[in-house]
Design a protein around this motif. Structure first.
Motif, PDB file in Angstrom:
ATOM      1  N   PRO A  92      24.299 -20.295  69.430  1.00 36.95           N
ATOM      2  CA  PRO A  92      22.976 -20.188  70.052  1.00 36.95           C
ATOM      3  C   PRO A  92      22.355 -21.540  70.409  1.00 36.95           C
ATOM      4  O   PRO A  92      21.783 -21.689  71.484  1.00 36.95           O
ATOM      5  N   LEU A 122      24.128 -22.854  73.488  1.00 36.04           N
ATOM      6  CA  LEU A 122      23.731 -22.085  74.667  1.00 36.04           C
ATOM      7  C   LEU A 122      22.342 -22.482  75.144  1.00 36.04           C
ATOM      8  O   LEU A 122      22.108 -22.650  76.345  1.00 36.04           O
ATOM      9  N   ALA A 123      21.416 -22.612  74.193  1.00 38.00           N
ATOM     10  CA  ALA A 123      20.036 -22.950  74.557  1.00 38.00           C
ATOM     11  C   ALA A 123      19.976 -24.269  75.316  1.00 38.00           C
ATOM     12  O   ALA A 123      19.342 -24.368  76.371  1.00 38.00           O
ATOM     13  N   MET A 140      21.212 -14.843  76.103  1.00 34.58           N
ATOM     14  CA  MET A 140      20.607 -15.040  74.785  1.00 34.58           C
ATOM     15  C   MET A 140      19.593 -13.941  74.460  1.00 34.58           C
ATOM     16  O   MET A 140      19.516 -13.477  73.323  1.00 34.58           O
ATOM     17  N   VAL A 196      19.321 -16.680  67.018  1.00 33.48           N
ATOM     18  CA  VAL A 196      19.324 -16.831  68.474  1.00 33.48           C
ATOM     19  C   VAL A 196      17.898 -17.024  68.973  1.00 33.48           C
ATOM     20  O   VAL A 196      17.627 -17.935  69.760  1.00 33.48           O
ATOM     21  N   LEU A 232      16.302 -19.953  71.483  1.00 32.66           N
ATOM     22  CA  LEU A 232      15.799 -19.591  72.809  1.00 32.66           C
ATOM     23  C   LEU A 232      14.320 -19.966  72.922  1.00 32.66           C
ATOM     24  O   LEU A 232      13.878 -20.456  73.962  1.00 32.66           O
TER      25      LEU A 232
END
Length: 107
Positions: A11, A14-15, A37, A48, A52
Motif C-alpha cells: 500500500p 502504491l500510494a 487502493m 491501505v 491512501l
C-alpha cells in the motif's frame, strides 16, 4: 519466478507511485492506482486506507484524505499510531475532522 508468485502490491508503494504519477502530470494513471487502493479499502485490506489518506493529503485532496482517515480508523489500521507524526498530513492539520481523529486515536 518467486516474485511473480508473490505479486503483492504494498500500500505505501502504491500510494507514492500514485502521487508520483499525479505530480508528473499523468493524473489518469494516478487515478487508476488510487481506484485500485480504494477497492482494497472496500475489501477491508489492512494498512491501505492510511496510505491512501496520506497520498490524497499530499496532492491536496483534503476531503478524500479525511474520508480515508475515517475508514482507516474504522478498520483499526495499525498505522494510525503514526497519524500525528506523518508529515504528509501537514496540509490537513488544521482541519476539524483531523483534530477529531487525533482525539479518537488517543493523541
Amino acid at each position: 519466478k518467486e516474485l511473480k508468485e508473490f505479486n503483492f502490491r504494498f500500500p505505501s508503494s502504491l500510494a507514492w507511485l500514485g502521487v508520483s504519477y499525479y505530480n508528473s502530470g499523468n493524473k489518469s494513471k494516478a487515478q487508476e492506482i488510487f481506484d485500485e487502493m480504494e477497492k482494497m479499502v472496500i475489501e477491508k485490506k489492512m494498512n491501505v486506507a492510511i496510505h491512501l489518506a496520506a497520498a490524497y493529503s499530499f496532492i491536496g485532496e483534503k476531503e478524500k484524505s479525511l474520508d480515508m482517515l475515517y475508514k482507516a480508523y474504522q478498520l483499526k489500521d495499525m498505522d494510525m499510531i503514526w497519524l500525528k507524526g506523518y508529515p504528509h498530513f501537514n496540509p490537513i492539520h488544521n482541519e476539524p475532522r483531523y483534530q477529531e481523529m487525533l482525539k479518537k486515536v488517543g493523541f
